[in-house]
Motif scaffolding. Structure first.
Motif, PDB file in Angstrom:
ATOM      1  N   MET A   1       0.852  -1.203   0.000  1.00  0.00           N
ATOM      2  CA  MET A   1       0.000   0.000   0.000  1.00  0.00           C
ATOM      3  C   MET A   1       0.880   1.243   0.000  1.00  0.00           C
ATOM      4  N   TRP A   2       0.605   2.162  -0.939  1.00  0.00           N
ATOM      5  CA  TRP A   2       1.402   3.381  -0.994  1.00  0.00           C
ATOM      6  C   TRP A   2       1.097   4.272   0.203  1.00  0.00           C
ATOM      7  N   LYS A   3       2.094   5.001   0.638  1.00  0.00           N
ATOM      8  CA  LYS A   3       1.945   5.918   1.760  1.00  0.00           C
ATOM      9  C   LYS A   3       1.937   7.346   1.225  1.00  0.00           C
ATOM     10  N   PRO A   4       0.865   8.111   1.475  1.00  0.00           N
ATOM     11  CA  PRO A   4       0.766   9.452   0.891  1.00  0.00           C
ATOM     12  C   PRO A   4       1.903  10.372   1.331  1.00  0.00           C
ATOM     13  N   PHE A   5       2.354  11.207   0.413  1.00  0.00           N
ATOM     14  CA  PHE A   5       3.308  12.258   0.732  1.00  0.00           C
ATOM     15  C   PHE A   5       2.891  13.492  -0.058  1.00  0.00           C
ATOM     16  N   GLU A   6       3.558  14.601   0.180  1.00  0.00           N
ATOM     17  CA  GLU A   6       3.171  15.835  -0.490  1.00  0.00           C
ATOM     18  C   GLU A   6       3.588  15.788  -1.952  1.00  0.00           C
ATOM     19  N   MET A   7       2.602  15.807  -2.845  1.00  0.00           N
ATOM     20  CA  MET A   7       2.869  15.704  -4.273  1.00  0.00           C
ATOM     21  C   MET A   7       3.064  17.078  -4.913  1.00  0.00           C
ATOM     22  N   ILE A   8       2.254  18.044  -4.488  1.00  0.00           N
ATOM     23  CA  ILE A   8       2.342  19.401  -5.036  1.00  0.00           C
ATOM     24  C   ILE A   8       2.431  20.385  -3.881  1.00  0.00           C
ATOM     25  N   HIS A   9       3.408  21.254  -3.956  1.00  0.00           N
ATOM     26  CA  HIS A   9       3.532  22.330  -2.976  1.00  0.00           C
ATOM     27  C   HIS A   9       3.717  23.636  -3.749  1.00  0.00           C
ATOM     28  N   ALA A  10       2.677  24.452  -3.749  1.00  0.00           N
ATOM     29  CA  ALA A  10       2.702  25.724  -4.477  1.00  0.00           C
ATOM     30  C   ALA A  10       2.601  26.870  -3.477  1.00  0.00           C
ATOM     31  N   LYS A  11       3.449  27.876  -3.667  1.00  0.00           N
ATOM     32  CA  LYS A  11       3.459  29.013  -2.754  1.00  0.00           C
ATOM     33  C   LYS A  11       3.467  30.316  -3.546  1.00  0.00           C
ATOM     34  N   ASN A  12       2.528  31.172  -3.201  1.00  0.00           N
ATOM     35  CA  ASN A  12       2.464  32.533  -3.749  1.00  0.00           C
ATOM     36  C   ASN A  12       2.484  32.533  -5.286  1.00  0.00           C
ATOM     37  N   ILE A  13       1.581  31.743  -5.877  1.00  0.00           N
ATOM     38  CA  ILE A  13       1.487  31.689  -7.335  1.00  0.00           C
ATOM     39  C   ILE A  13       0.748  32.926  -7.836  1.00  0.00           C
ATOM     40  N   ILE A  14       1.460  33.725  -8.608  1.00  0.00           N
ATOM     41  CA  ILE A  14       0.942  34.988  -9.136  1.00  0.00           C
ATOM     42  C   ILE A  14       0.988  34.923 -10.664  1.00  0.00           C
ATOM     43  N   LYS A  15      -0.035  35.491 -11.309  1.00  0.00           N
ATOM     44  CA  LYS A  15      -0.013  35.540 -12.773  1.00  0.00           C
ATOM     45  C   LYS A  15      -0.646  36.828 -13.282  1.00  0.00           C
ATOM     46  N   PHE A  16       0.138  37.550 -14.061  1.00  0.00           N
ATOM     47  CA  PHE A  16      -0.332  38.748 -14.750  1.00  0.00           C
ATOM     48  C   PHE A  16      -0.414  38.463 -16.243  1.00  0.00           C
ATOM     49  N   TYR A  17      -1.441  38.954 -16.891  1.00  0.00           N
ATOM     50  CA  TYR A  17      -1.488  39.068 -18.349  1.00  0.00           C
ATOM     51  C   TYR A  17      -1.570  40.555 -18.655  1.00  0.00           C
ATOM     52  N   ASP A  18      -0.439  41.106 -19.106  1.00  0.00           N
ATOM     53  CA  ASP A  18      -0.303  42.565 -19.227  1.00  0.00           C
ATOM     54  C   ASP A  18      -0.569  43.191 -17.861  1.00  0.00           C
ATOM     55  N   GLN A  19      -1.568  44.041 -17.770  1.00  0.00           N
ATOM     56  CA  GLN A  19      -1.859  44.702 -16.483  1.00  0.00           C
ATOM     57  C   GLN A  19      -2.911  43.964 -15.668  1.00  0.00           C
ATOM     58  N   LEU A  20      -3.476  42.900 -16.229  1.00  0.00           N
ATOM     59  CA  LEU A  20      -4.530  42.165 -15.532  1.00  0.00           C
ATOM     60  C   LEU A  20      -3.926  41.069 -14.661  1.00  0.00           C
ATOM     61  N   GLN A  21      -4.166  41.126 -13.349  1.00  0.00           N
ATOM     62  CA  GLN A  21      -3.680  40.094 -12.444  1.00  0.00           C
ATOM     63  C   GLN A  21      -4.748  39.009 -12.307  1.00  0.00           C
ATOM     64  N   VAL A  22      -4.433  37.810 -12.800  1.00  0.00           N
ATOM     65  CA  VAL A  22      -5.397  36.710 -12.802  1.00  0.00           C
ATOM     66  C   VAL A  22      -5.267  35.868 -11.537  1.00  0.00           C
ATOM     67  N   LEU A  23      -4.040  35.630 -11.074  1.00  0.00           N
ATOM     68  CA  LEU A  23      -3.806  34.899  -9.833  1.00  0.00           C
ATOM     69  C   LEU A  23      -3.109  35.819  -8.844  1.00  0.00           C
ATOM     70  N   LYS A  24      -3.573  35.797  -7.603  1.00  0.00           N
ATOM     71  CA  LYS A  24      -3.151  36.792  -6.621  1.00  0.00           C
ATOM     72  C   LYS A  24      -2.522  36.155  -5.388  1.00  0.00           C
ATOM     73  N   GLY A  25      -1.548  35.284  -5.628  1.00  0.00           N
ATOM     74  CA  GLY A  25      -0.823  34.700  -4.505  1.00  0.00           C
ATOM     75  C   GLY A  25      -1.473  33.433  -3.982  1.00  0.00           C
ATOM     76  N   VAL A  26      -1.594  32.417  -4.823  1.00  0.00           N
ATOM     77  CA  VAL A  26      -2.242  31.159  -4.435  1.00  0.00           C
ATOM     78  C   VAL A  26      -1.239  30.254  -3.721  1.00  0.00           C
ATOM     79  N   ASP A  27      -1.620  29.749  -2.565  1.00  0.00           N
ATOM     80  CA  ASP A  27      -0.869  28.732  -1.828  1.00  0.00           C
ATOM     81  C   ASP A  27      -1.670  27.427  -1.868  1.00  0.00           C
TER      82      ASP A  27
END
Length: 226
Positions: A1-27
């Motif tokens: 049986m597999w033992k779960p571990f942290e697969m994805i760790h995202a911190k402060n994900i920000i995304k701008f398209y030109d002046q439009l901020q689509v993502l505002k610091g996703v954790d």
């Protein structure tokens, strides 16, 4: 049986398209074997986040931003290394199956493995096993236009699985299916997780699928609110 571990760790994900901020610091933290749904209104940033987590796009530069997948710092990879990592460790299922019309179901499933330079015969055997598992034994030599919508999407699932990825990203995977096919696809994700221990991150407007997930995250205006 597999033992779960942290697969994805995202911190402060920000995304701008030109002046439009689509993502505002996703954790975000997602464990191995988790099925996580992401919901929210159109324009909330769901697909943008999924594309960044899936390494199809990069976040806007920020000293405090980090993204680890399967223990690897993907933001430090160059394009070639990232492409190889994506091919071997990540799988993708989209609303529209994006199968190549000139190839059979079996050939479509094999493509990611051939890109990874895997053995042709072994790949075809593995692809047939996946198609058998997905109930497509009698359809492996059919081209997409000879398959139903549900069958096409299951071929796309097999294609996403062929390299045994650690994480599967799905963007509205049942949005183009009838109710019965959608319900079958939803159950399939959980069967796959239980069988192979894979992690699923699913963007969806389908409330039934969203509520089946181990966790449901709601995006509002570029952030995760719950």
């Amino acid at each position: 049986m597999w033992k779960p571990f942290e697969m994805i760790h995202a911190k402060n994900i920000i995304k701008f398209y030109d002046q439009l901020q689509v993502l505002k610091g996703v954790d975000l933290e997602i464990k191995q074997g988790e099925i996580v749904s992401i919901v929210g209104a159109s324009g909330a940033g769901k697909t943008t986040l999924l594309q960044i987590l899936g390494t199809l796009d990069r976040p806007s530069p920020s000293n405090e931003t980090s993204l680890l997948i399967h223990g690897e710092d993907v933001l430090k990879m160059n394009d070639k290394t990232l492409s190889q990592f994506r091919n071997l460790h990540l799988g993708f299922i989209f609303q529209f199956h994006q199968l190549l019309p000139e190839f059979t179901a079996l050939e479509n499933v094999c493509i990611p493995a051939f890109i990874a330079h895997k053995n042709k015969k072994e790949t075809e055997i593995e692809a047939q096993k996946l198609l058998d598992y997905l109930g497509l034994t009698d359809r492996i030599h059919h081209k997409p236009n000879a398959l139903s919508g549900g069958e096409q999407q299951r071929v796309a699932v097999a294609r996403a699985l062929i390299n045994k990825p650690a994480v599967i990203f799905a963007d509205e995977p049942s949005g183009n299916l009838d109710t019965t096919s959608a319900e079958n696809l939803h159950q399939l994700f959980f069967d796959l997780r239980d069988t192979f221990g894979q992690t699923f991150v699913i963007v969806t407007h389908n409330e039934e699928l969203a509520n089946m997930a181990d966790r449901k995250l709601t995006m509002v205006n570029g952030t995760i609110s719950s």
